[in-house]
Motif scaffolding. Sequence first.
Motif, PDB file in Angstrom:
ATOM      1  N   TYR A   1       0.925  -1.247   0.037  1.00 19.49           N
ATOM      2  CA  TYR A   1       0.061  -0.029  -0.031  1.00 19.49           C
ATOM      3  C   TYR A   1       0.902   1.355  -0.059  1.00 19.49           C
ATOM      4  CZ  TYR A   1      -4.602  -2.308   0.771  1.00 19.49           C
ATOM      5  OH  TYR A   1      -5.653  -3.191   0.578  1.00 19.49           O
ATOM      6  N   SER A   2       2.207   1.226   0.134  1.00 20.00           N
ATOM      7  CA  SER A   2       3.115   2.232   0.268  1.00 20.00           C
ATOM      8  C   SER A   2       3.245   2.782  -1.309  1.00 20.00           C
ATOM      9  CB  SER A   2       4.480   2.109   0.778  1.00 20.00           C
ATOM     10  OG  SER A   2       5.070   1.004   0.009  1.00 20.00           O
ATOM     11  N   TYR A   3       2.748   1.928  -2.472  1.00 21.23           N
ATOM     12  CA  TYR A   3       3.075   2.208  -3.705  1.00 21.23           C
ATOM     13  C   TYR A   3       1.770   2.595  -4.267  1.00 21.23           C
ATOM     14  CZ  TYR A   3       4.948   1.752  -8.456  1.00 21.23           C
ATOM     15  OH  TYR A   3       5.522   2.033  -9.586  1.00 21.23           O
ATOM     16  N   GLU A   4       1.487   3.663  -4.551  1.00 20.75           N
ATOM     17  CA  GLU A   4       0.009   4.176  -4.995  1.00 20.75           C
ATOM     18  C   GLU A   4      -0.749   3.385  -6.095  1.00 20.75           C
ATOM     19  OE1 GLU A   4      -2.202   8.434  -5.733  1.00 20.75           O
ATOM     20  OE2 GLU A   4      -0.215   8.205  -5.264  1.00 20.75           O
ATOM     21  N   ALA A   5       0.157   3.133  -6.911  1.00 15.81           N
ATOM     22  CA  ALA A   5      -0.586   2.436  -8.083  1.00 15.81           C
ATOM     23  C   ALA A   5      -1.096   1.026  -7.627  1.00 15.81           C
ATOM     24  CB  ALA A   5       0.409   2.082  -9.360  1.00 15.81           C
ATOM     25  N   LEU A   6      -0.381   0.245  -6.823  1.00  8.76           N
ATOM     26  CA  LEU A   6      -0.636  -1.015  -6.131  1.00  8.76           C
ATOM     27  C   LEU A   6      -1.921  -0.742  -5.231  1.00  8.76           C
ATOM     28  CD1 LEU A   6       2.622  -2.884  -5.728  1.00  8.76           C
ATOM     29  CD2 LEU A   6       0.700  -3.721  -7.342  1.00  8.76           C
ATOM     30  N   GLN A   7      -1.950   0.144  -4.408  1.00  4.01           N
ATOM     31  CA  GLN A   7      -2.995   0.182  -3.428  1.00  4.01           C
ATOM     32  C   GLN A   7      -4.551   0.550  -4.109  1.00  4.01           C
ATOM     33  OE1 GLN A   7      -2.617   3.580  -0.624  1.00  4.01           O
ATOM     34  NE2 GLN A   7      -4.400   3.025   0.434  1.00  4.01           N
ATOM     35  N   SER A   8      -4.224   1.288  -5.356  1.00  5.37           N
ATOM     36  CA  SER A   8      -5.635   1.529  -5.774  1.00  5.37           C
ATOM     37  C   SER A   8      -6.144   0.171  -6.554  1.00  5.37           C
ATOM     38  CB  SER A   8      -5.350   2.546  -7.017  1.00  5.37           C
ATOM     39  OG  SER A   8      -4.463   2.072  -8.063  1.00  5.37           O
ATOM     40  N   ARG A   9      -5.217  -0.670  -6.953  1.00  5.48           N
ATOM     41  CA  ARG A   9      -5.639  -1.759  -7.551  1.00  5.48           C
ATOM     42  C   ARG A   9      -6.128  -2.909  -6.606  1.00  5.48           C
ATOM     43  NH1 ARG A   9      -2.722   0.976 -10.718  1.00  5.48           N
ATOM     44  NH2 ARG A   9      -2.601   0.830 -13.147  1.00  5.48           N
ATOM     45  N   LEU A  10      -5.450  -3.027  -5.333  1.00  7.28           N
ATOM     46  CA  LEU A  10      -5.595  -3.837  -4.457  1.00  7.28           C
ATOM     47  C   LEU A  10      -6.587  -3.761  -3.389  1.00  7.28           C
ATOM     48  CD1 LEU A  10      -1.829  -5.163  -3.809  1.00  7.28           C
ATOM     49  CD2 LEU A  10      -3.667  -5.986  -5.381  1.00  7.28           C
ATOM     50  N   SER A  11      -7.196  -2.382  -3.326  1.00 10.66           N
ATOM     51  CA  SER A  11      -8.075  -1.944  -2.480  1.00 10.66           C
ATOM     52  C   SER A  11      -9.165  -2.884  -2.313  1.00 10.66           C
ATOM     53  CB  SER A  11      -8.623  -0.470  -2.737  1.00 10.66           C
ATOM     54  OG  SER A  11      -8.990  -0.233  -3.993  1.00 10.66           O
ATOM     55  N   GLU A  12      -9.634  -3.315  -1.125  1.00 11.96           N
ATOM     56  CA  GLU A  12     -10.759  -4.191  -0.672  1.00 11.96           C
ATOM     57  C   GLU A  12     -12.209  -3.599  -1.045  1.00 11.96           C
ATOM     58  OE1 GLU A  12      -9.568  -7.071   2.072  1.00 11.96           O
ATOM     59  OE2 GLU A  12      -8.003  -5.519   2.663  1.00 11.96           O
ATOM     60  N   ASN A  13     -13.152  -4.368  -1.250  1.00  6.65           N
ATOM     61  CA  ASN A  13     -14.532  -4.066  -1.505  1.00  6.65           C
ATOM     62  C   ASN A  13     -14.845  -3.389  -0.340  1.00  6.65           C
ATOM     63  OD1 ASN A  13     -17.242  -3.868  -1.834  1.00  6.65           O
ATOM     64  ND2 ASN A  13     -17.270  -5.808  -3.191  1.00  6.65           N
ATOM     65  N   THR A  14     -15.321  -2.174  -0.345  1.00  2.00           N
ATOM     66  CA  THR A  14     -15.816  -1.455   0.998  1.00  2.00           C
ATOM     67  C   THR A  14     -17.090  -1.990   1.515  1.00  2.00           C
ATOM     68  OG1 THR A  14     -16.673   0.413  -0.458  1.00  2.00           O
ATOM     69  CG2 THR A  14     -14.546   0.618   0.259  1.00  2.00           C
ATOM     70  N   PHE A  15     -17.910  -2.694   0.693  1.00  3.06           N
ATOM     71  CA  PHE A  15     -19.231  -3.171   1.151  1.00  3.06           C
ATOM     72  C   PHE A  15     -19.087  -4.462   1.917  1.00  3.06           C
ATOM     73  CE2 PHE A  15     -20.192  -0.642  -2.446  1.00  3.06           C
ATOM     74  CZ  PHE A  15     -21.457   0.216  -1.972  1.00  3.06           C
ATOM     75  N   ALA A  16     -17.678  -5.084   1.660  1.00  2.00           N
ATOM     76  CA  ALA A  16     -17.598  -6.365   2.537  1.00  2.00           C
ATOM     77  C   ALA A  16     -17.154  -6.133   4.011  1.00  2.00           C
ATOM     78  CB  ALA A  16     -16.507  -7.224   1.775  1.00  2.00           C
ATOM     79  N   VAL A  17     -18.150  -5.895   4.894  1.00  2.00           N
ATOM     80  CA  VAL A  17     -17.846  -5.447   6.333  1.00  2.00           C
ATOM     81  C   VAL A  17     -18.761  -6.309   7.102  1.00  2.00           C
ATOM     82  CG1 VAL A  17     -16.808  -3.243   5.730  1.00  2.00           C
ATOM     83  CG2 VAL A  17     -19.348  -3.634   5.903  1.00  2.00           C
ATOM     84  N   ASP A  18     -18.671  -6.047   8.190  1.00  3.93           N
ATOM     85  CA  ASP A  18     -19.368  -6.954   9.368  1.00  3.93           C
ATOM     86  C   ASP A  18     -19.693  -8.396   8.925  1.00  3.93           C
ATOM     87  OD1 ASP A  18     -19.485  -4.531  10.700  1.00  3.93           O
ATOM     88  OD2 ASP A  18     -21.412  -3.822   9.550  1.00  3.93           O
ATOM     89  N   GLY A  19     -18.607  -9.036   8.686  1.00  2.00           N
ATOM     90  CA  GLY A  19     -18.857 -10.500   8.266  1.00  2.00           C
ATOM     91  C   GLY A  19     -19.174 -10.693   6.867  1.00  2.00           C
ATOM     92  N   LEU A  20     -19.418  -9.847   6.103  1.00  2.00           N
ATOM     93  CA  LEU A  20     -19.497 -10.007   4.610  1.00  2.00           C
ATOM     94  C   LEU A  20     -18.089 -10.329   3.943  1.00  2.00           C
ATOM     95  CD1 LEU A  20     -22.419  -7.223   3.995  1.00  2.00           C
ATOM     96  CD2 LEU A  20     -22.616  -9.857   4.385  1.00  2.00           C
ATOM     97  N   VAL A  21     -18.062 -11.140   3.134  1.00  2.00           N
ATOM     98  CA  VAL A  21     -16.812 -11.329   2.101  1.00  2.00           C
ATOM     99  C   VAL A  21     -17.003 -11.298   0.633  1.00  2.00           C
ATOM    100  CG1 VAL A  21     -16.140 -12.826   4.071  1.00  2.00           C
ATOM    101  CG2 VAL A  21     -17.339 -13.677   2.218  1.00  2.00           C
ATOM    102  N   ASP A  22     -15.901 -10.777   0.082  1.00  2.00           N
ATOM    103  CA  ASP A  22     -15.958 -10.803  -1.422  1.00  2.00           C
ATOM    104  C   ASP A  22     -14.760 -11.468  -1.846  1.00  2.00           C
ATOM    105  OD1 ASP A  22     -16.279 -10.132  -4.157  1.00  2.00           O
ATOM    106  OD2 ASP A  22     -15.384  -8.132  -3.822  1.00  2.00           O
TER     107      ASP A  22
END
Length: 436
Positions: A298-319
């Motif tokens: 995540y210190s490499y901005e281009a990788l962080q944008s591509r590897l960011s996780e689904n923000t809807f997958a919270v509270d036990g939800l998975v993607d």
Amino acid sequence: MAKSPKIRTRERDTIVQALAAGVVPRIGLQHIQVGRAAELNALVRDIDRIADDGSAVRFIIGEYGAGKTFFSNLVRLIALEKKLVTAHADLAPDRRLHATGGQARTLYAEAVKNLSTRTNPDGGALQNILERFVTECVRQGEAQQKPIEKVIDERLAALQDLVGGYDFATVVKAYWRGSETGDDVLKAGALRWLRGEFSTKTEARQAVGVRTIIDDASIYDGLKLLSEFVRLAGYGGLLIVFDEMVNLYKLQSAQARKQNYEQILRMLNDILQGNVGGIGFLFGGTPEFLMDPRRGLYSYEALQSRLSENTFAVDGLVDMTGPIMRLQSLTPEELYVLLQNLRHVYSGGNEEAYLIPDEALEAFMEHCSEHVGEAYFRTPRNTIKAFVHMLAVLEQNPQTEWRALLGATEIAPDEEEEGVDDTASDGDDELTSITL
């Protein structure tokens, strides 16, 4: 619970010996695997996509001792059963994805040395793959009454569009010529070139007649050529597993980390954009390797944008569709089944030879919960190691009562050793102590 048939003594001893040392057994994983059903289903879909001329990339993220290596090995076994070729290697201070001093070529050579097929699951399958390709070309040439060299040229034409493809094809033909003429030196030279073992172009030219080698700058191109070639040889594709990725996170040089992360970005872009087919990558690493804002991916901005996780997958939800796959903790029920499986394996599959009753399994779990807390679900390696140690003592000291033994068992949380130098290895294979 239905149990497997009697387990062979050799297989049983291999599993027990590995687990007692805190490492993943080379065989018999199916006897002890529990849980991870959603993760395995997602990876099976990836394998099917690779076999269907697609590509896949996954980052298997978990704490020390969470089971990353076990999970990756299980996925490799599934890939082999589905007629893929697999390659695997652990990153280390002398093995990286990008370097200028031979460390990247060393990583490539280690991966190709571990090349495996269903009939050669323990590595060293490169020569068999070459023999299979040559045999098919000979059979086709005889059936169509064509010169064998012409058949080989036609089959290898698909490599010409890839970087380094011409020389790769030339080396494969050199191996065939060595087979035809009984020239073992030429065959050995071709194998050395394909394994990335030549360190100078002069050596390569003298051995196989090509002016290039697989070096630090071309290992990814070499892996793409290899994936294309194994498909030409009749396999479904190539799955590559790189474990201990935390060694990139531990590099002291910011420039070296950035160059390695750029190589990961190149692979990621190729796969996400559909530029390559028949190839897949599994990268095993810790949460710090992924998320550390100063030294992780995540210190490499281009990788962080591509590897960011689904923000809807919270509270036990998975993607499970994104490239990041976090290994979920085992549930108490799954851990109980795991202990049952371990007891079954230890007895060689003979239920009458169980060393402890079900009551002892429950007591052992309670003991772990009291001494380690919830970490024994999240990072079960030391729990498994302690359980196998307890069974070993009971087996060798039949007069011992398991209740008394359990009270004297100490289990330490599984964590990275303190004071590890930045250039040291992952620590994923370094184990905290357990005393009985």
